[in-house]
Motif scaffolding. Structure first.
Motif, mmCIF file in Angstrom:
data_model
loop_
_atom_site.group_PDB
_atom_site.id
_atom_site.type_symbol
_atom_site.label_atom_id
_atom_site.label_comp_id
_atom_site.label_asym_id
_atom_site.label_seq_id
_atom_site.Cartn_x
_atom_site.Cartn_y
_atom_site.Cartn_z
ATOM 1 N N GLY A 235 -39.399 -22.632 60.259
ATOM 2 C CA GLY A 235 -38.804 -23.537 59.286
ATOM 3 C C GLY A 235 -37.317 -23.705 59.493
ATOM 4 O O GLY A 235 -36.646 -22.811 60.011
ATOM 5 N N ILE B 296 -37.476 -28.404 56.192
ATOM 6 C CA ILE B 296 -37.048 -28.202 54.807
ATOM 7 C C ILE B 296 -35.876 -29.138 54.530
ATOM 8 O O ILE B 296 -35.100 -29.459 55.429
ATOM 9 N N ALA C 139 -44.254 -17.976 53.365
ATOM 10 C CA ALA C 139 -44.440 -18.291 54.782
ATOM 11 C C ALA C 139 -45.127 -17.139 55.510
ATOM 12 O O ALA C 139 -45.985 -17.361 56.380
ATOM 13 N N HIS D 213 -47.878 -29.364 60.561
ATOM 14 C CA HIS D 213 -46.675 -29.505 59.741
ATOM 15 C C HIS D 213 -46.953 -29.121 58.294
ATOM 16 O O HIS D 213 -48.014 -29.448 57.761
ATOM 17 N N LEU E 88 -45.052 -26.149 51.186
ATOM 18 C CA LEU E 88 -45.324 -24.724 51.358
ATOM 19 C C LEU E 88 -45.777 -24.097 50.054
ATOM 20 O O LEU E 88 -46.741 -23.314 50.021
ATOM 21 N N CYS F 214 -41.283 -29.211 53.601
ATOM 22 C CA CYS F 214 -40.477 -28.675 52.510
ATOM 23 C C CYS F 214 -41.340 -27.948 51.468
ATOM 24 O O CYS F 214 -42.016 -26.989 51.793
ATOM 25 N N SER G 38 -33.801 -25.922 57.493
ATOM 26 C CA SER G 38 -33.252 -26.857 56.512
ATOM 27 C C SER G 38 -32.013 -27.547 57.063
ATOM 28 O O SER G 38 -31.525 -27.221 58.142
ATOM 29 N N HIS H 86 -42.117 -26.267 59.768
ATOM 30 C CA HIS H 86 -41.826 -26.386 58.338
ATOM 31 C C HIS H 86 -40.428 -26.975 58.141
ATOM 32 O O HIS H 86 -39.470 -26.241 57.877
#
Length: 206
Positions: free
Chosen positions: A152, A122, A139, A96, A102, A99, A154, A120
């Motif tokens: 990733g 976010i 990334a 992992h 990264l 957010c 969000s 990832h």
């Protein structure tokens, strides 16, 4: 998946009901809130690995990484900005970054060999086009350096941080540093076959 922040985890269960064939679901930073027990129950019920973030709202720091296996066992649980943790599920070494880890610290561990997947989660998404491009670029560097796939996602909007500005983001970079998919301002869930690299957009539940 790119849900809206909610008190319960109704959107997660809907996704699992709609996609019963998936092996794992990646969801955003903090999405579970404190519904960890409920998430463990869903992992067992649907036989799926759950990877994302949750919060301990009465602790500092409150933001945490979590990974739950098919048996409903928590196999990764760490606070934000601590060392990257890994677990092996289905023969894959999975870790992992949460957010802005990264950008702030990248992968931070003494065990960075043979990584198959980095999740990832976010928070609110990106605040500008420049930030969007910057994070995708970083990334790609991580994926290429460690020869690992990175995925990733969000939240669907900025409510996680009470922000009116948010560009929802979801992406997957292959272990060669090349983009498999990059989604901007589209909150549809994405179903990815990690072997064939085929991508299907699921019906939005948000």
């Amino acid at each position: 998946m790119q849900p809206k922040l909610e008190k319960a985890i109704v959107q997660l269960e809907r996704e699992l009901q709609s996609n019963p064939h998936v092996d794992a679901v990646i969801f955003p930073e903090g999405y579970l809130n404190e519904n960890v027990k409920e998430a463990c129950t869903l992992a067992v019920k649907y036989g799926v690995v759950l990877i994302g973030g949750y919060r301990r709202l009465h602790e500092k720091p409150k933001d945490r990484v979590i990974m739950i296996n098919r048996q409903g066992e928590i196999v990764i649980d760490r606070i934000k900005y601590s060392d990257t943790a890994f677990a092996v599920e289905d023969g894959l070494k999975i870790g992992h970054i949460l957010c802005d880890e990264l950008m702030v610290q990248g992968l931070k561990s003494q065990d960075l060999v043979g990584i198959d997947l980095i999740a990832h989660p976010i928070g609110v998404g990106m605040f500008s086009e420049e930030q969007f491009e910057e994070w995708i670029s970083e990334a790609r560097k991580v994926a290429a350096e460690y020869r690992t796939m990175i995925i990733g996602a969000s939240h669907a909007d900025g409510s996680f941080r009470n922000s009116d500005v948010s560009i929802p983001i979801a992406y997957c970079i292959g272990n060669d540093g090349e983009e498999i998919f990059v989604s901007k301002n589209n909150v549809q869930s994405v179903v990815l076959d990690t072997v064939s690299k085929s991508v299907v957009l699921a019906q939005s539940i948000c």
